[in-house]
Design an enzyme around this catalytic site. Sequence first.
Site, PDB file in Angstrom:
ATOM      1  N   SER A 100       0.828  -1.217   0.000  1.00 21.12           N
ATOM      2  CA  SER A 100       0.000   0.000   0.000  1.00 21.12           C
ATOM      3  C   SER A 100       0.862   1.267   0.000  1.00 21.12           C
ATOM      4  O   SER A 100       0.479   2.276  -0.599  1.00 21.12           O
ATOM      5  CB  SER A 100      -0.981  -0.008   1.182  1.00 21.12           C
ATOM      6  OG  SER A 100      -0.295   0.044   2.409  1.00 21.12           O
ATOM      7  N   ASN A 101       2.037   1.222   0.642  1.00 20.14           N
ATOM      8  CA  ASN A 101       2.936   2.393   0.587  1.00 20.14           C
ATOM      9  C   ASN A 101       3.473   2.590  -0.830  1.00 20.14           C
ATOM     10  O   ASN A 101       3.552   3.717  -1.324  1.00 20.14           O
ATOM     11  CB  ASN A 101       4.100   2.211   1.564  1.00 20.14           C
ATOM     12  CG  ASN A 101       3.714   2.575   2.981  1.00 20.14           C
ATOM     13  OD1 ASN A 101       3.561   3.750   3.297  1.00 20.14           O
ATOM     14  ND2 ASN A 101       3.525   1.567   3.831  1.00 20.14           N
ATOM     15  N   LEU A 177      11.032  -7.260   3.848  1.00 20.35           N
ATOM     16  CA  LEU A 177      11.383  -7.916   5.112  1.00 20.35           C
ATOM     17  C   LEU A 177      12.798  -8.479   5.173  1.00 20.35           C
ATOM     18  O   LEU A 177      13.229  -8.961   6.216  1.00 20.35           O
ATOM     19  CB  LEU A 177      10.368  -9.032   5.413  1.00 20.35           C
ATOM     20  CG  LEU A 177       8.945  -8.524   5.684  1.00 20.35           C
ATOM     21  CD1 LEU A 177       7.990  -9.686   5.898  1.00 20.35           C
ATOM     22  CD2 LEU A 177       8.916  -7.572   6.881  1.00 20.35           C
ATOM     23  N   LYS A 178      13.526  -8.436   4.081  1.00 21.43           N
ATOM     24  CA  LYS A 178      14.890  -8.987   4.097  1.00 21.43           C
ATOM     25  C   LYS A 178      15.902  -7.892   4.418  1.00 21.43           C
ATOM     26  O   LYS A 178      15.680  -6.718   4.087  1.00 21.43           O
ATOM     27  CB  LYS A 178      15.223  -9.584   2.722  1.00 21.43           C
ATOM     28  CG  LYS A 178      14.372 -10.773   2.362  1.00 21.43           C
ATOM     29  CD  LYS A 178      14.855 -11.985   3.111  1.00 21.43           C
ATOM     30  CE  LYS A 178      14.053 -13.212   2.724  1.00 21.43           C
ATOM     31  NZ  LYS A 178      14.424 -14.380   3.521  1.00 21.43           N
ATOM     32  N   LEU A 179      17.023  -8.334   5.010  1.00 20.28           N
ATOM     33  CA  LEU A 179      18.096  -7.383   5.306  1.00 20.28           C
ATOM     34  C   LEU A 179      18.735  -6.932   3.991  1.00 20.28           C
ATOM     35  O   LEU A 179      18.908  -7.728   3.078  1.00 20.28           O
ATOM     36  CB  LEU A 179      19.137  -8.071   6.197  1.00 20.28           C
ATOM     37  CG  LEU A 179      20.080  -7.175   6.981  1.00 20.28           C
ATOM     38  CD1 LEU A 179      19.306  -6.271   7.936  1.00 20.28           C
ATOM     39  CD2 LEU A 179      21.087  -8.022   7.766  1.00 20.28           C
ATOM     40  N   ASN A 194      13.818   3.554   4.655  1.00 16.71           N
ATOM     41  CA  ASN A 194      12.878   2.519   5.085  1.00 16.71           C
ATOM     42  C   ASN A 194      11.774   3.180   5.891  1.00 16.71           C
ATOM     43  O   ASN A 194      11.992   4.217   6.520  1.00 16.71           O
ATOM     44  CB  ASN A 194      13.596   1.490   5.960  1.00 16.71           C
ATOM     45  CG  ASN A 194      12.658   0.385   6.424  1.00 16.71           C
ATOM     46  OD1 ASN A 194      11.849  -0.137   5.642  1.00 16.71           O
ATOM     47  ND2 ASN A 194      12.729   0.022   7.703  1.00 16.71           N
ATOM     48  N   HIS A 196       9.118   2.302   9.026  1.00 19.80           N
ATOM     49  CA  HIS A 196       8.863   1.350  10.112  1.00 19.80           C
ATOM     50  C   HIS A 196       7.621   1.834  10.864  1.00 19.80           C
ATOM     51  O   HIS A 196       7.470   3.034  11.099  1.00 19.80           O
ATOM     52  CB  HIS A 196      10.091   1.297  11.038  1.00 19.80           C
ATOM     53  CG  HIS A 196       9.928   0.301  12.149  1.00 19.80           C
ATOM     54  ND1 HIS A 196      10.118  -1.049  11.956  1.00 19.80           N
ATOM     55  CD2 HIS A 196       9.571   0.456  13.452  1.00 19.80           C
ATOM     56  CE1 HIS A 196       9.888  -1.680  13.093  1.00 19.80           C
ATOM     57  NE2 HIS A 196       9.559  -0.800  14.024  1.00 19.80           N
ATOM     58  N   ASP A 237      16.551  -1.312  11.281  1.00 18.39           N
ATOM     59  CA  ASP A 237      15.912  -0.165  11.947  1.00 18.39           C
ATOM     60  C   ASP A 237      16.844   0.722  12.764  1.00 18.39           C
ATOM     61  O   ASP A 237      16.389   1.386  13.713  1.00 18.39           O
ATOM     62  CB  ASP A 237      14.763  -0.655  12.874  1.00 18.39           C
ATOM     63  CG  ASP A 237      13.740  -1.493  12.136  1.00 18.39           C
ATOM     64  OD1 ASP A 237      13.502  -1.208  10.942  1.00 18.39           O
ATOM     65  OD2 ASP A 237      13.185  -2.422  12.750  1.00 18.39           O
TER      66      ASP A 237
HETATM   67  C1  GRF Z   1       4.143  -0.965   6.820  1.00 13.33           C
HETATM   68  O1  GRF Z   1       3.470  -0.962   8.048  1.00 13.33           O
HETATM   69  C2  GRF Z   1       5.565  -0.507   6.994  1.00 13.33           C
HETATM   70  O2  GRF Z   1       5.739   0.387   8.054  1.00 13.33           O
HETATM   71  C3  GRF Z   1       6.273  -1.799   7.322  1.00 13.33           C
HETATM   72  O3  GRF Z   1       5.628  -2.773   6.535  1.00 13.33           O
HETATM   73  C4  GRF Z   1       4.299  -2.366   6.261  1.00 13.33           C
HETATM   74  C5  GRF Z   1       4.135  -2.395   4.766  1.00 13.33           C
HETATM   75  O4  GRF Z   1       2.807  -2.203   4.403  1.00 13.33           O
HETATM   76  N1  GRF Z   1       7.687  -1.699   7.091  1.00 13.33           N
HETATM   77  P1  GRF Z   1       2.432  -2.108   2.849  1.00 13.33           P
HETATM   78  O5  GRF Z   1       2.981  -3.353   2.172  1.00 13.33           O
HETATM   79  O6  GRF Z   1       3.048  -0.861   2.316  1.00 13.33           O
HETATM   80  O7  GRF Z   1       0.928  -2.074   2.835  1.00 13.33           O
END
Ligand code: GRF
Length: 302
Positions: A100-101, A177-179, A194, A196, A237
């Site tokens: 979604s981002n 989710l990967k480093l 990133n 968070h 992070d």
């Molecule tokens: C978000 O909450 C972001 O902060 C975290 O992973 C989520 C990703 O959401 N790192 P989306 O895939 O952008 O909906």
Amino acid sequence: MQAQSMLSGSCPNYKIPSIPTFKNPFFSSLTSNPSFHFFLQSHNYVSFKTHHSPCLKGFLKKLLFCVNTTENDVFEEKDYKKPQFVKRKKLAVFVSGGGSNFKSIHEACFQGLIHGDIVVLVTNKPDCGGADYGRSKEIPVVLFPRPKDEPDGFSPSDLVAALRSLEVDFVLLAGYLKLIPAELIRAYPQSILNIHPSLLPAFGGKGYYGMKVHKAVIASGARYSGPTIHFVDEHYDTGRILAQRVVPVLANDTAEELAARVLQEEHQLYVEVTAALCEERIIWREDGVPLIQSRENPNEFS
Ligand code: GRF
């Protein structure tokens, strides 16, 4: 914050990476080194293989379409003062989930709110919602890292070469989710962000992802949470914080309710920060803290 006196000059963070050998490996490789890896599109995502060229012509056409088709040609950047001497930036977005981002940044590019374009999507989950969205928008999708027993997928050096060849300026992690490998961080200094879903440095680090973050926030009794955007280093992070937004944690919140409230802020914050990044409005304070220069008032920093 009036930060003029604290700044190490007015130099924005943006530097065009200039490693001559990678100037354009994608195209030079085609003529100078027949065994060099090149792109092709297979299984609905882009892979990086040796000695395969059947789809290359089509892919090149598509890739060039994606890179050069400036839907920004169609959409006027009328919502803000167009940066006069600032080159339009090329962005790579990394996702592992719903995306979604990614979607909100992509839409903001189209609407002219961001002086840049997403030219490639990188994922470790080729079937995730973010990858589906990328393919539906004809954005090249790259699989990284290469899964075991999976010939497609990129190694770290493949990835760096691919981003170089696409002339990517900035990398945006959006639920990846990967480093991030050291090789990529070295190749893109101060150019990887990133997001968070907590107010770092609280509730961050290995193991704090997705609902785990929001459950931990609620269990702690914290009354406020919210997204953090930070530069990426070699750990989870811990990179320099660039921007944050605060949302309340309500007495009866479930993790899902809190996550939704935070996510809503994420979408706005990531667009605003990406806009600043692309307009070269990130300024590094002498002590190494990055600040965002206001577009409206260049003497104001946050
Ligand atoms: C978000 O909450 C972001 O902060 C975290 O992973 C989520 C990703 O959401 N790192 P989306 O895939 O952008 O909906």
